[in-house]
Write an enzyme that holds these catalytic residues in place. Structure first.
Site, PDB file in Angstrom:
ATOM      1  N   LYS A 151       0.903  -1.151   0.000  1.00 47.74           N
ATOM      2  CA  LYS A 151       0.000   0.000   0.000  1.00 47.74           C
ATOM      3  C   LYS A 151       0.944   1.204   0.000  1.00 47.74           C
ATOM      4  O   LYS A 151       1.635   1.467   0.997  1.00 47.74           O
ATOM      5  CB  LYS A 151      -0.887  -0.031   1.256  1.00 47.74           C
ATOM      6  CG  LYS A 151      -2.043   0.945   1.235  1.00 47.74           C
ATOM      7  CD  LYS A 151      -1.578   2.271   1.746  1.00 47.74           C
ATOM      8  CE  LYS A 151      -2.679   3.256   1.942  1.00 47.74           C
ATOM      9  NZ  LYS A 151      -2.107   4.566   2.311  1.00 47.74           N
ATOM     10  N   GLY A 213      -0.496   2.120  13.392  1.00 47.60           N
ATOM     11  CA  GLY A 213      -0.079   0.742  13.669  1.00 47.60           C
ATOM     12  C   GLY A 213      -1.048   0.044  14.605  1.00 47.60           C
ATOM     13  O   GLY A 213      -1.444  -1.100  14.368  1.00 47.60           O
ATOM     14  N   GLU A 232       5.977  -1.270  13.468  1.00 45.95           N
ATOM     15  CA  GLU A 232       7.043  -0.524  14.144  1.00 45.95           C
ATOM     16  C   GLU A 232       6.518   0.892  14.273  1.00 45.95           C
ATOM     17  O   GLU A 232       6.257   1.553  13.266  1.00 45.95           O
ATOM     18  CB  GLU A 232       8.317  -0.620  13.287  1.00 45.95           C
ATOM     19  CG  GLU A 232       9.543  -0.195  14.021  1.00 45.95           C
ATOM     20  CD  GLU A 232       9.910   1.236  13.742  1.00 45.95           C
ATOM     21  OE1 GLU A 232       9.341   2.121  14.437  1.00 45.95           O
ATOM     22  OE2 GLU A 232      10.716   1.474  12.841  1.00 45.95           O
ATOM     23  N   CYS A 269      12.855   7.155  13.749  1.00 44.83           N
ATOM     24  CA  CYS A 269      12.192   6.510  14.896  1.00 44.83           C
ATOM     25  C   CYS A 269      13.177   6.270  16.020  1.00 44.83           C
ATOM     26  O   CYS A 269      12.779   5.968  17.137  1.00 44.83           O
ATOM     27  CB  CYS A 269      11.535   5.209  14.463  1.00 44.83           C
ATOM     28  SG  CYS A 269      12.605   4.211  13.455  1.00 44.83           S
ATOM     29  N   GLU A 360       5.900  10.607  21.864  1.00 43.43           N
ATOM     30  CA  GLU A 360       6.876  11.005  20.854  1.00 43.43           C
ATOM     31  C   GLU A 360       6.487  12.340  20.214  1.00 43.43           C
ATOM     32  O   GLU A 360       5.321  12.559  19.891  1.00 43.43           O
ATOM     33  CB  GLU A 360       6.923   9.920  19.772  1.00 43.43           C
ATOM     34  CG  GLU A 360       7.955  10.163  18.693  1.00 43.43           C
ATOM     35  CD  GLU A 360       7.937   9.082  17.599  1.00 43.43           C
ATOM     36  OE1 GLU A 360       8.990   8.827  17.029  1.00 43.43           O
ATOM     37  OE2 GLU A 360       6.865   8.524  17.315  1.00 43.43           O
TER      38      GLU A 360
HETATM   39  P1  NAP Z   1       1.012   7.049   9.462  1.00 44.63           P
HETATM   40  O1  NAP Z   1       0.045   8.147   9.610  1.00 44.63           O
HETATM   41  O2  NAP Z   1       0.995   6.008  10.513  1.00 44.63           O
HETATM   42  O3  NAP Z   1       0.752   6.366   8.043  1.00 44.63           O
HETATM   43  C1  NAP Z   1       1.507   5.254   7.579  1.00 44.63           C
HETATM   44  C2  NAP Z   1       0.685   4.480   6.558  1.00 44.63           C
HETATM   45  O4  NAP Z   1      -0.386   3.807   7.225  1.00 44.63           O
HETATM   46  C3  NAP Z   1       0.025   5.350   5.505  1.00 44.63           C
HETATM   47  O5  NAP Z   1       0.005   4.618   4.309  1.00 44.63           O
HETATM   48  C4  NAP Z   1      -1.373   5.545   6.035  1.00 44.63           C
HETATM   49  O6  NAP Z   1      -2.318   5.754   5.034  1.00 44.63           O
HETATM   50  C5  NAP Z   1      -1.640   4.223   6.715  1.00 44.63           C
HETATM   51  N1  NAP Z   1      -2.567   4.341   7.849  1.00 44.63           N
HETATM   52  C6  NAP Z   1      -2.385   5.103   8.948  1.00 44.63           C
HETATM   53  N2  NAP Z   1      -3.403   4.927   9.818  1.00 44.63           N
HETATM   54  C7  NAP Z   1      -4.236   4.021   9.255  1.00 44.63           C
HETATM   55  C8  NAP Z   1      -5.456   3.425   9.660  1.00 44.63           C
HETATM   56  N3  NAP Z   1      -6.032   3.717  10.818  1.00 44.63           N
HETATM   57  N4  NAP Z   1      -6.045   2.546   8.820  1.00 44.63           N
HETATM   58  C9  NAP Z   1      -5.504   2.254   7.630  1.00 44.63           C
HETATM   59  N5  NAP Z   1      -4.335   2.791   7.197  1.00 44.63           N
HETATM   60  C10 NAP Z   1      -3.704   3.659   7.996  1.00 44.63           C
HETATM   61  O7  NAP Z   1       2.488   7.577   9.367  1.00 44.63           O
HETATM   62  P2  NAP Z   1       3.136   8.779   8.516  1.00 44.63           P
HETATM   63  O8  NAP Z   1       2.197   9.357   7.535  1.00 44.63           O
HETATM   64  O9  NAP Z   1       4.392   8.222   7.996  1.00 44.63           O
HETATM   65  O10 NAP Z   1       3.522   9.857   9.591  1.00 44.63           O
HETATM   66  C11 NAP Z   1       2.675  10.304  10.613  1.00 44.63           C
HETATM   67  C12 NAP Z   1       3.357  10.155  11.961  1.00 44.63           C
HETATM   68  O11 NAP Z   1       3.891   8.814  12.114  1.00 44.63           O
HETATM   69  C13 NAP Z   1       4.553  11.019  12.188  1.00 44.63           C
HETATM   70  O12 NAP Z   1       4.245  12.300  12.590  1.00 44.63           O
HETATM   71  C14 NAP Z   1       5.317  10.234  13.215  1.00 44.63           C
HETATM   72  O13 NAP Z   1       4.847  10.512  14.507  1.00 44.63           O
HETATM   73  C15 NAP Z   1       5.057   8.810  12.926  1.00 44.63           C
HETATM   74  N6  NAP Z   1       6.110   8.102  12.182  1.00 44.63           N
HETATM   75  C16 NAP Z   1       6.797   7.114  12.785  1.00 44.63           C
HETATM   76  C17 NAP Z   1       7.763   6.425  12.081  1.00 44.63           C
HETATM   77  C18 NAP Z   1       8.520   5.305  12.679  1.00 44.63           C
HETATM   78  O14 NAP Z   1       9.644   5.101  12.291  1.00 44.63           O
HETATM   79  N7  NAP Z   1       7.929   4.526  13.512  1.00 44.63           N
HETATM   80  C19 NAP Z   1       8.053   6.726  10.771  1.00 44.63           C
HETATM   81  C20 NAP Z   1       7.328   7.741  10.161  1.00 44.63           C
HETATM   82  C21 NAP Z   1       6.365   8.406  10.883  1.00 44.63           C
HETATM   83  P3  NAP Z   1      -2.789   7.239   4.634  1.00 44.63           P
HETATM   84  O15 NAP Z   1      -1.593   8.104   4.652  1.00 44.63           O
HETATM   85  O16 NAP Z   1      -3.399   7.048   3.309  1.00 44.63           O
HETATM   86  O17 NAP Z   1      -3.763   7.641   5.656  1.00 44.63           O
END
Ligand code: NAP
Length: 493
Positions: A151, A213, A232, A269, A360
């Site tokens: 995805k 996640g 993760e 992260c 975080e």
């Molecule tokens: P994200 O919001 O968790 O999104 C990651 C992926 O998962 C995207 O493809 C998103 O789709 C999908 N997704 C998120 N929530 C979902 C749900 N409830 N149901 C279905 N699909 C879902 O992460 P991000 O856009 O990379 O960044 C947002 C935040 O994540 C950051 O501000 C940071 O805090 C954190 N982050 C953490 C890490 C790490 O290494 N653990 C890395 C990057 C970011 P859509 O975008 O289409 O909604």
């Protein structure tokens, strides 16, 4: 707004059925065939790097040098996990020979890991190559014998599309079954949710936010047939400054940490989001020096407006909490979507009483916790949620004097660093990138290093099978020459 259309439920269904058909043949492919496919993907990606890098630069705001090294890392992952796939240690093959004893006969038992089935991968926004379309999760799943459905992350959809094309061409070149790899777009949650809930999906790899996640993990658990979600979700990576080490070089330590906090606009992260010390003159010297470095640090453009906005919101929320004091902010005005490097401090007592401060703040932000004494530092360590990493800045004497603290820290993280910084995750077998919840959903596994292959496999035991019908991995003659535990002894014989 993505230029690509969101996958419809019909398209998802078609793709998942194709993945299932692909699984039925791919799971019988030899380790060498899987490894050759992975090496072909690596070579194909390497060949288009000059096309790929500028697209990724435009989509992610990451600098050229960073993206070049990330691409190199991605090729290394594909090649080194391909080697590991063929070497076969991840199979954990074992053989217990039968015992033909009239009182206590034992059957012939042989065990190895087999693939789970189609794996849905959600790429990370902060690693458009290494933890996205052809990244670690995809490489591990292909090595394990599983088809992959990616995805695409909407923040780098074009980059993802180019990488996906490369994988599809490599699949055709290697005569892989149709459906071995699929790539879908989706700008809302629906596509991801439908993929996780589809009957044919057998596992999920995810790197991103805690909210994302955990939501996907909960959905997978509610399915009629629950499946594992290896998510993760980041962490605050606490750093413990122990008094002996801090007294040796507080200013150098501050410089080291300013670099780690601001690296890549703090979008890792493993970013050190929490630094703890005993409130004394040495800690004050560290704080002053760290503050000077942060004032000089330049604001940097974040990956996408959503992450920039999340930084603004989460930073403000943290700074508004009782007893939180700003130590330093970058002296340069940020432009649109730029994160402003920030350091704040709080007492150990206030930190212990306020769970908001444990969350975080993804970006160049770190909180210094001033503990009244080592007992309070131990109390903070004991209360800490699961982490990807923890760091001890400590002399050997510090360690000997604080054994309970060291034990406590060990048990709530996946990697414990001494006298270094948590940023920088080597790709090798001994790396552990994964820690107790909420850092990840399953602390028993890693998402970096070839051991990550195990996530997408399960053990299968063969009882009393004739040699000719066993998989090569478990045959008496060991035709693949892999390491196996035979009657409790590791051997290649
Ligand atoms: P994200 O919001 O968790 O999104 C990651 C992926 O998962 C995207 O493809 C998103 O789709 C999908 N997704 C998120 N929530 C979902 C749900 N409830 N149901 C279905 N699909 C879902 O992460 P991000 O856009 O990379 O960044 C947002 C935040 O994540 C950051 O501000 C940071 O805090 C954190 N982050 C953490 C890490 C790490 O290494 N653990 C890395 C990057 C970011 P859509 O975008 O289409 O909604």
């Amino acid at each position: 707004m993505s230029i690509f259309k969101d996958a419809t439920p019909e398209e998802i269904n078609r793709v998942m059925e194709q993945s299932w058909s692909a699984f039925i043949s791919y799971r019988t492919y030899t380790l060498r065939q899987r490894a050759d496919f992975m090496r072909t993907i690596a070579a194909a990606l390497g060949a288009i790097s000059t096309t790929l890098i500028p697209v990724a630069m435009k989509e992610t705001n990451l600098p050229e040098a960073r993206l070049k090294s990330e691409l190199t890392r991605t090729l290394f992952q594909l090649n080194s996990y391909a080697d590991a796939c063929e070497q076969g240690n991840w199979l954990e093959a074992s053989i217990d020979r039968p015992i033909d004893h009239h009182d206590n006969p034992k059957p012939d038992l042989r065990k190895m890991r087999v693939p789970l089935g189609p794996v849905v991968v959600f790429g990370a926004s902060n690693f458009p190559f290494a933890y996205s379309t052809a990244g670690g999760d995809t490489a591990c799943a292909l090595a394990a014998g599983c088809p992959v459905i990616v995805k695409a992350h909407p923040a780098h959809a074009r980059t993802s599309e180019i990488v996906a094309d490369c994988i599809k061409k490599a699949a055709a070149q290697c005569n892989m079954p149709e459906g071995i790899f699929a790539h879908l777009h989706g700008t809302g949650f629906e596509v991801g949710e439908n993929l996780v809930m589809h009957d044919r999906t057998r596992a999920v790899g995810f790197t991103g936010s805690y909210a994302g996640g955990k939501a996907l993990f909960d959905q997978a658990a509610r399915r009629k047939v629950p499946i594992p979600v290896f998510a993760e979700m980041g962490s605050i990576n606490p750093v413990y400054l122990l008094p002996g080490k801090l007294a040796e070089s507080p200013v150098e330590m501050a410089k080291l940490y300013a670099g780690s906090i601001t690296l890549s606009a703090g979008q890792f992260c493993t970013n050190p989001g929490l630094i703890m010390g005993i409130d004394n003159a040495d800690l004050q010297q560290f704080i002053t020096a760290l503050g000077k470095e942060i004032e000089r640090a330049a604001p940097a453009t974040m990956l996408h407006p959503g992450i920039a906005q999340a930084f603004v919101t989460n930073r403000s929320k943290a700074l508004e909490q009782d007893e939180v004091n700003i130590i330093a902010i970058s002296q340069q005005q940020p432009e649109e979507n730029q994160a402003i490097p920030t350091i704040a401090s709080v007492t150990g007592r206030a930190f212990l009483n306020n769970p908001v401060l444990h969350q975080e703040v993804f970006g160049p932000y770190s909180l210094v916790v001033k503990c009244k004494d080592l007992r309070e530092m131990l109390a903070v360590a004991a209360q800490m949620e699961g982490q990807l990493t923890s760091t001890l800045m400590a002399t050997e004497e510090d360690i000997q004097d604080n054994l309970l603290l060291v034990e406590t820290v060990k048990h709530n993280c996946g990697r414990i660093i001494i006298n270094g910084v948590p940023t920088g995750v080597e790709v090798c077998l001994s790396m552990q990138h994964g820690g107790p919840f909420p850092a990840t959903t399953d602390a028993r596994f890693t998402s970096v290093g070839a051991d990550g292959i195990k996530r997408f496999s399960r053990p299968l035991c063969f009882q009393n099978w004739p040699d000719s019908l066993l998989p090569d991995e478990l045959k008496n003659g060991n035709p693949l020459g892999i390491w196996r535990t035979v009657n409790n002894e590791l051997t290649r014989a």
